[in-house]
Design a protein around this motif. Sequence first.
Motif, short mmCIF file in Angstrom:
data_model
loop_
_atom_site.label_atom_id
_atom_site.label_comp_id
_atom_site.label_asym_id
_atom_site.label_seq_id
_atom_site.Cartn_x
_atom_site.Cartn_y
_atom_site.Cartn_z
N LYS A 196 13.71 3.75 23.13
CA LYS A 196 12.67 4.78 23.27
C LYS A 196 11.48 4.44 22.41
CE LYS A 196 12.84 7.99 25.16
NZ LYS A 196 12.39 8.41 26.60
N ALA A 197 11.63 3.96 21.33
CA ALA A 197 10.66 3.60 20.51
C ALA A 197 9.54 2.84 21.14
CB ALA A 197 10.77 2.98 19.12
N GLY A 198 10.20 1.73 21.75
CA GLY A 198 9.51 0.67 22.68
C GLY A 198 8.55 1.18 23.68
N GLU A 199 9.28 2.13 24.41
CA GLU A 199 8.67 2.99 25.37
C GLU A 199 7.42 3.60 25.13
OE1 GLU A 199 9.76 6.38 28.45
OE2 GLU A 199 11.35 5.28 27.60
N MET A 200 7.48 4.36 23.99
CA MET A 200 6.52 5.18 23.47
C MET A 200 5.32 4.24 23.05
SD MET A 200 6.96 8.22 24.04
CE MET A 200 7.71 7.76 25.59
N GLY B 224 6.68 7.18 19.13
CA GLY B 224 7.59 6.05 18.84
C GLY B 224 7.86 5.87 17.33
N LYS B 225 7.13 6.30 16.58
CA LYS B 225 7.39 6.01 15.14
C LYS B 225 8.50 6.85 14.69
CE LYS B 225 4.07 5.95 11.87
NZ LYS B 225 2.85 6.52 11.48
N LEU B 226 8.54 8.06 15.35
CA LEU B 226 9.78 8.82 15.12
C LEU B 226 11.09 8.28 15.71
CD1 LEU B 226 9.72 12.64 15.54
CD2 LEU B 226 11.70 11.42 16.63
N TYR B 227 10.94 8.05 17.06
CA TYR B 227 12.27 7.17 17.56
C TYR B 227 12.60 6.08 16.55
CZ TYR B 227 12.00 10.15 21.68
OH TYR B 227 12.09 11.04 22.67
N PHE B 228 11.60 5.25 16.16
CA PHE B 228 11.97 4.15 15.44
C PHE B 228 12.59 4.45 14.06
CE2 PHE B 228 10.91 0.68 12.32
CZ PHE B 228 11.19 -0.70 13.10
N ALA C 204 2.63 12.42 9.20
CA ALA C 204 2.70 12.57 7.72
C ALA C 204 4.25 12.98 7.58
CB ALA C 204 2.13 13.77 7.20
N CYS C 205 4.92 13.93 8.37
CA CYS C 205 6.26 14.25 8.61
C CYS C 205 7.17 12.91 8.63
CB CYS C 205 6.54 15.31 9.72
SG CYS C 205 5.97 16.88 8.89
N VAL C 206 6.84 11.90 9.62
CA VAL C 206 7.54 10.90 9.70
C VAL C 206 7.78 10.00 8.75
CG1 VAL C 206 7.74 8.57 11.04
CG2 VAL C 206 7.24 10.91 12.35
N ASP C 207 6.58 10.19 7.88
CA ASP C 207 6.38 9.16 6.83
C ASP C 207 7.23 9.56 5.52
OD1 ASP C 207 4.47 7.42 8.09
OD2 ASP C 207 2.74 8.38 7.30
N ASP D 122 12.56 16.55 11.89
CA ASP D 122 12.75 17.87 12.70
C ASP D 122 11.23 18.32 12.74
OD1 ASP D 122 15.27 17.21 13.33
OD2 ASP D 122 16.12 18.47 11.62
N VAL D 123 10.57 18.71 11.72
CA VAL D 123 9.22 19.09 11.80
C VAL D 123 8.31 18.22 12.52
CG1 VAL D 123 7.39 19.93 10.27
CG2 VAL D 123 9.63 20.02 9.47
N ALA D 124 8.44 16.99 12.28
CA ALA D 124 7.40 16.04 13.11
C ALA D 124 7.72 16.15 14.62
CB ALA D 124 7.86 14.72 12.82
N LEU D 125 9.08 16.26 15.17
CA LEU D 125 9.35 16.72 16.52
C LEU D 125 8.94 18.06 17.20
CD1 LEU D 125 10.77 15.64 18.94
CD2 LEU D 125 12.95 16.71 18.28
#
Length: 240
Positions: free
Chosen positions: A96-100, A85-89, A45-48, A53-56
């Motif tokens: 990194k997103a692709g890796e996750m 992955g969504k966070l890195y994206f 939800a934080c990513v959205d 930072d909170v998401a991490l």
Amino acid sequence: MGLMYDQKGDGRLALKYFQEGLEIQTKSKAPYLSRVALLTNVANACVDVGKLDVALNALDEAEEILTKQRFPQLYLTAYLNDTRGKLYFQQGNMDKAGEMFEKAAMGREDVASGKTKNVESLVHLMKVAVKKGDTSQCIKTGKSVLSYSDDLIKQRPQNNVLTECYNCLAKVYEAMGDHAKVRDTLTKIKTELLRLEHLYTCDCNEGQVVKIRKQLTDIECKQKAMPHTLDKVTNTKTVI
């Protein structure tokens, strides 16, 4: 409540209820493992809503709990990897997103191959491929996603994973200059959106209906803006 608002597309209220649930868990000293899914929900939800930072922090806490488990928690680990992955994206780190996302897709495949969550991670990989200009990888992954299309609709009729898959394919076909496939894919997106519009209308989910109708308008505009070619035989303009 958080999941309900998440399905309605209201990220801010979803986050509010996820955080309240997490606070109750903390006060009641719930088992640590039970916190992992809720922490990941909070991170999602934080990513959205852009609170990266909170998401991490939430993801790091969830991962710390998972590393202390005696037995692997495949589904929870895959969910965590997909969210990371969504966070890195969002941060623009496509490698990194692709890796996750790849780790998430593999983990979810081990648990339930072809099910909704597994396919969602595959679509996330498609989005990374679009960003990186890797058209062949996007198309290859898209074929895998579409092979599950009937089952996906049966599992979760209101999921927009097929729409997102088609959107990715439309972008790579456009980059390739394949106007015929772009037009065909836009038509498929429109068909899928109309199906979702009907379902959300029946559920009185006005928020999602409004979003879908806007997407339908955008698709119609794209279709009208598609280039034409001159038919050499009839000397008339023919839509590709």
